[in-house]
Design an enzyme around this catalytic site. Structure first.
Site, short mmCIF file in Angstrom:
data_model
loop_
_atom_site.label_atom_id
_atom_site.label_comp_id
_atom_site.label_asym_id
_atom_site.label_seq_id
_atom_site.Cartn_x
_atom_site.Cartn_y
_atom_site.Cartn_z
N ARG A 243 -21.21 14.99 -21.79
CA ARG A 243 -19.96 14.77 -21.07
C ARG A 243 -18.83 15.02 -22.05
O ARG A 243 -18.72 14.37 -23.08
CB ARG A 243 -19.87 13.33 -20.53
N HIS B 49 -18.72 18.98 -12.28
CA HIS B 49 -19.46 17.71 -12.29
C HIS B 49 -20.70 17.88 -11.41
O HIS B 49 -20.84 17.25 -10.36
CB HIS B 49 -18.56 16.58 -11.78
N GLN C 54 -23.04 14.92 -10.24
CA GLN C 54 -22.42 14.14 -9.17
C GLN C 54 -22.65 14.84 -7.82
O GLN C 54 -23.01 14.21 -6.82
CB GLN C 54 -20.92 14.00 -9.44
N ASP D 83 -11.74 11.77 -4.33
CA ASP D 83 -11.85 11.45 -5.76
C ASP D 83 -10.53 10.78 -6.16
O ASP D 83 -9.56 10.81 -5.40
CB ASP D 83 -12.09 12.76 -6.55
N CYS E 21 -16.88 9.61 -5.40
CA CYS E 21 -17.70 9.68 -6.62
C CYS E 21 -17.53 8.45 -7.50
O CYS E 21 -18.39 8.18 -8.34
CB CYS E 21 -17.37 10.95 -7.39
N ARG F 36 -27.40 8.82 -7.90
CA ARG F 36 -27.27 9.55 -9.17
C ARG F 36 -28.59 9.48 -9.95
O ARG F 36 -29.07 10.48 -10.48
CB ARG F 36 -26.14 8.92 -10.02
N1 CP Z 1 -18.81 9.45 -10.90
C1 CP Z 1 -18.97 9.34 -12.24
O1 CP Z 1 -19.24 10.30 -12.96
O2 CP Z 1 -18.85 8.07 -12.70
P1 CP Z 1 -18.72 7.69 -14.24
O3 CP Z 1 -17.48 8.35 -14.76
O4 CP Z 1 -18.63 6.19 -14.26
O5 CP Z 1 -19.93 8.19 -14.95
#
Ligand code: CP
Length: 271
Positions: free
Chosen positions: A60, A87, A90, A177, A229, A257
């Site tokens: 990430r 992403h 997700q 989002d 998300c 997830r």
């Molecule tokens: N939706 C998502 O990626 O959540 P986090 O940022 O908490 O990992």
């Protein structure tokens, strides 16, 4: 499994860490400042060393170019746990959640309303690949690029709107989002939007008509579900009534997830 988090995370870290554990693996979580990468070691050398110690690596980070460089030099699978532009993990959980609700994805309409974020882009790519009709409504200046290239084999459609009700019309899933994404908290946004608190206020004002509430859900299909998300800001991009109400599948979506990422890891490691 190395899991490199250069940005905060709740769902991604929990779901990958527990998922790897459930698969019988050992997750090694690496946070900002814990690797020599943060002191200037190259992505190439980091990839070569990771390839000698772990079976796969998730990252990430902000720049997509860093992830691409890591993947280019790694001899193991590298997967995206969120970058500025994408992403995908997700989106996999999102599609799983829609399929759980409707038994299929082909021909369903998924409407995303709000800022044209990395989440919207990944939904456009993976949703169309799964045969969905993806509708994305954003205010002028916040839209996804209109020349987003869809993957070969994508049989669904991607349509951009400005009117949230037009996008929501007939949708089986209504998705949003946050209005101020990670890294945008100071209000800064490419394209000259004002920074600081003034920028954040400008963003909230532009996005207010795109809030998911019961009225917007009523414009969708009769059995439509609401998705997010997370993390959510109740009262901003989604009302508390929808976030905790009977038409949401948001908490299933967060759980999914882990399930779908376990399938992804199995797929990557079996290849
Ligand atoms: N939706 C998502 O990626 O959540 P986090 O940022 O908490 O990992």
């Amino acid at each position: 499994m190395a899991l490199i988090f250069e940005k905060p995370s709740t769902r991604t870290r929990l779901s990958f860490e527990m998922g790897v554990y459930e698969l019988g693996g050992h997750p090694v979580v690496l946070r900002p400042g814990e690797m020599q990468l943060s002191r200037g070691e190259s992505a190439r050398d980091t990839a070569l060393v990771l390839s000698r110690q772990v079976a796969a690596v998730g990252m990430r980070t902000g720049p997509d170019s860093l992830l691409a460089e890591l993947a280019e030099h790694a001899q193991i699978p590298v997967f995206n746990m969120l970058t500025a532009l994408h992403h995908p993990c997700q989106a996999l959980a999102d599609l799983m959640t829609v399929r759980e609700a409707f038994g299929t994805l082909t021909g369903l309409r998924l409407a995303y309303v709000g800022d044209g974020t990395n989440v919207a882009r990944s939904l456009g790519i993976l949703g169309t690949l799964a045969g969905m009709d993806v509708a994305i409504a954003s205010p002028p200046g916040y839209s996804l690029e209109d020349d987003l290239s869809l993957p070969p084999g994508a049989e669904g459609s991607l349509t951009l709107y400005h009117d949230p009700r037009e996008a929501a019309s007939g949708a089986h899933a209504l998705y949003t989002d946050v209005w101020v994404s990670m890294g945008d908290e100071a209000g800064a946004k490419a394209g000259g939007e004002a920074g600081g608190e003034a920028g954040a206020q400008e963003r909230r004002a532009a996005l207010a008509p795109y809030r998911i509430d019961d009225a917007l859900l009523d414009a969708a299909a009769p059995d439509a579900i609401a998705l997010h998300c997370l993390p959510a800001h109740p009262g901003e991009e989604i009302t508390a009534e929808v976030l905790y109400g009977p038409r949401q599948r948001i908490w299933d979506q967060a759980e999914n997830r882990r399930h779908v990422q376990k399938a992804l890891l199995e797929f990557l490691l079996a290849a």
